[in-house]
Design a protein around this motif. Structure first.
Motif, PDB file in Angstrom:
ATOM      1  N   UNK A 104       0.851  -1.194   0.000  1.00 50.67           N
ATOM      2  CA  UNK A 104       0.000   0.000   0.000  1.00 50.67           C
ATOM      3  C   UNK A 104       0.887   1.245   0.000  1.00 50.67           C
ATOM      4  N   UNK A 105       0.329   2.356  -0.466  1.00 51.10           N
ATOM      5  CA  UNK A 105       1.074   3.610  -0.517  1.00 51.10           C
ATOM      6  C   UNK A 105       0.246   4.742   0.079  1.00 51.10           C
ATOM      7  N   UNK A 106       0.929   5.770   0.547  1.00 43.45           N
ATOM      8  CA  UNK A 106       0.264   6.970   1.070  1.00 43.45           C
ATOM      9  C   UNK A 106       1.256   8.125   1.018  1.00 43.45           C
ATOM     10  N   UNK A 107       0.744   9.356   1.081  1.00 44.49           N
ATOM     11  CA  UNK A 107       1.572  10.552   1.099  1.00 44.49           C
ATOM     12  C   UNK A 107       1.123  11.469   2.228  1.00 44.49           C
ATOM     13  N   UNK A 108       2.099  12.161   2.819  1.00 41.00           N
ATOM     14  CA  UNK A 108       1.835  13.071   3.928  1.00 41.00           C
ATOM     15  C   UNK A 108       2.662  14.335   3.732  1.00 41.00           C
ATOM     16  N   UNK A 109       2.091  15.484   4.097  1.00 42.31           N
ATOM     17  CA  UNK A 109       2.794  16.754   3.995  1.00 42.31           C
ATOM     18  C   UNK A 109       3.358  17.166   5.349  1.00 42.31           C
ATOM     19  N   UNK A 110       4.520  17.802   5.312  1.00 34.32           N
ATOM     20  CA  UNK A 110       5.028  18.450   6.513  1.00 34.32           C
ATOM     21  C   UNK A 110       6.057  19.501   6.106  1.00 34.32           C
ATOM     22  N   UNK A 111       6.552  20.270   7.101  1.00 39.68           N
ATOM     23  CA  UNK A 111       7.413  21.411   6.828  1.00 39.68           C
ATOM     24  C   UNK A 111       8.606  21.407   7.771  1.00 39.68           C
ATOM     25  N   UNK A 112       9.675  22.053   7.325  1.00 42.37           N
ATOM     26  CA  UNK A 112      10.900  22.198   8.111  1.00 42.37           C
ATOM     27  C   UNK A 112      11.306  23.665   8.105  1.00 42.37           C
ATOM     28  N   UNK A 113      11.444  24.253   9.283  1.00 39.77           N
ATOM     29  CA  UNK A 113      11.866  25.647   9.400  1.00 39.77           C
ATOM     30  C   UNK A 113      13.391  25.726   9.302  1.00 39.77           C
ATOM     31  N   UNK A 114      13.887  26.585   8.408  1.00 43.40           N
ATOM     32  CA  UNK A 114      15.318  26.678   8.159  1.00 43.40           C
ATOM     33  C   UNK A 114      15.784  28.130   8.200  1.00 43.40           C
TER      34      UNK A 114
END
Length: 270
Positions: free
Chosen positions: A185-195
């Motif tokens: 099975x496959x899935x996608x998730x969003x997230x962010x990194x502060x730089x």
């Protein structure tokens, strides 16, 4: 490593081992993994025996430990594991995916973050199946830049250079062709990194392509990255690097479970 690093030639040992030499930059520059992604792979419970394979500095292992699982991190790089050992709740072992230093049927889950494309899959997949319990799970994760954002495309191009047009690594054909795993099975998730400025530089330095450059060429890449920061950041606010985490989840096949019973050591009769 990242899927923004193209799949390696098996003879390219320099790139495959380059991250150990820049372990501190890797740990400081690379993002963590979204909790939702790991929960999707492992399920909502706690207390699983989890192996983070190709664990690096333990970013994925730390998320698993924070979810209440018992985690062992295995990586061939002592430099990477030295940083991983500073994270709470994680045991570490030096080892490779092709020869995992764990017993038959000893873990509930094997998770791999940013590393599966470096494995010798012909040897690694049977090893992973060997150490998984019959109802276990294999989870593969990659953080990929969301290049819909213009400044992210510029960073990506600065880091990857001529490799930017290459295809991203897709593990699906390898998993489908293997007789060790099923129910993929496959899935996608969003997230962010502060730089900040230094963090963006360390992110660039953590890529294998940049790590193996000569000093002059590496500095040229970092100048391009600095330019992106200068023209895109609005200090004191950080740049928010957007990622899409691609995930794959698979279960041991009936054949893998059968082979495990054949290969497992037989207890002596008392």
């Amino acid at each position: 490593m990242s899927t923004d690093d193209p799949a390696p030639d098996p003879t390219d040992a320099a790139r495959a081992t380059s991250c150990g030499a820049v372990a501190a930059a890797y740990d400081a520059g690379r993002p963590t993994f979204p909790v939702d992604a790991l929960t999707w792979i492992l399920g909502p419970g706690r207390g699983l025996q989890v192996l983070d394979l190709g664990a690096g500095t333990g970013k994925l292992a730390a998320v698993a430990a924070s979810l209440g699982h018992d985690v062992v991190a295995v990586d061939p790089s002592e430099e990477m594991l030295a940083i991983c050992r500073k994270r709470p709740g994680i045991d570490t072992m030096v080892g490779a995916a092709e020869s995992i230093p764990l017993a038959h049927g000893s873990v509930d889950a094997v998770i791999v973050g940013q590393a599966f494309h470096w494995f010798d899959h012909t040897r690694a997949l049977p090893e992973i199946a060997r150490i998984l319990r019959p109802n276990g799970v294999l989870g593969l994760l990659w953080n990929n830049y969301d290049t819909v954002v213009p400044w992210v495309r510029r960073v990506h191009r600065a880091i990857m250079g001529e490799d930017i047009g290459g295809d991203k690594f897709d593990p699906m054909p390898i998993l489908l062709q293997s007789d060790m795993f099923a129910a993929i099975e496959t899935a996608k998730f969003k997230h962010w990194q502060d730089l900040d400025r230094g963090g963006l530089r360390k992110l660039a330095l953590s890529h294998s392509r940049v790590a193996v450059l000569t000093e002059s060429r590496r500095e040229a890449v970092l100048e391009q990255v600095d330019n992106v920061y200068e023209t895109s950041a609005r200090p004191p606010e950080p740049l928010r690097m957007p990622y899409i985490t691609g995930c794959y989840r698979a279960r041991p096949s009936d054949l893998a479970n059968y082979r495990r019973t054949l290969d497992a050591p037989v207890a002596p009769h008392l």
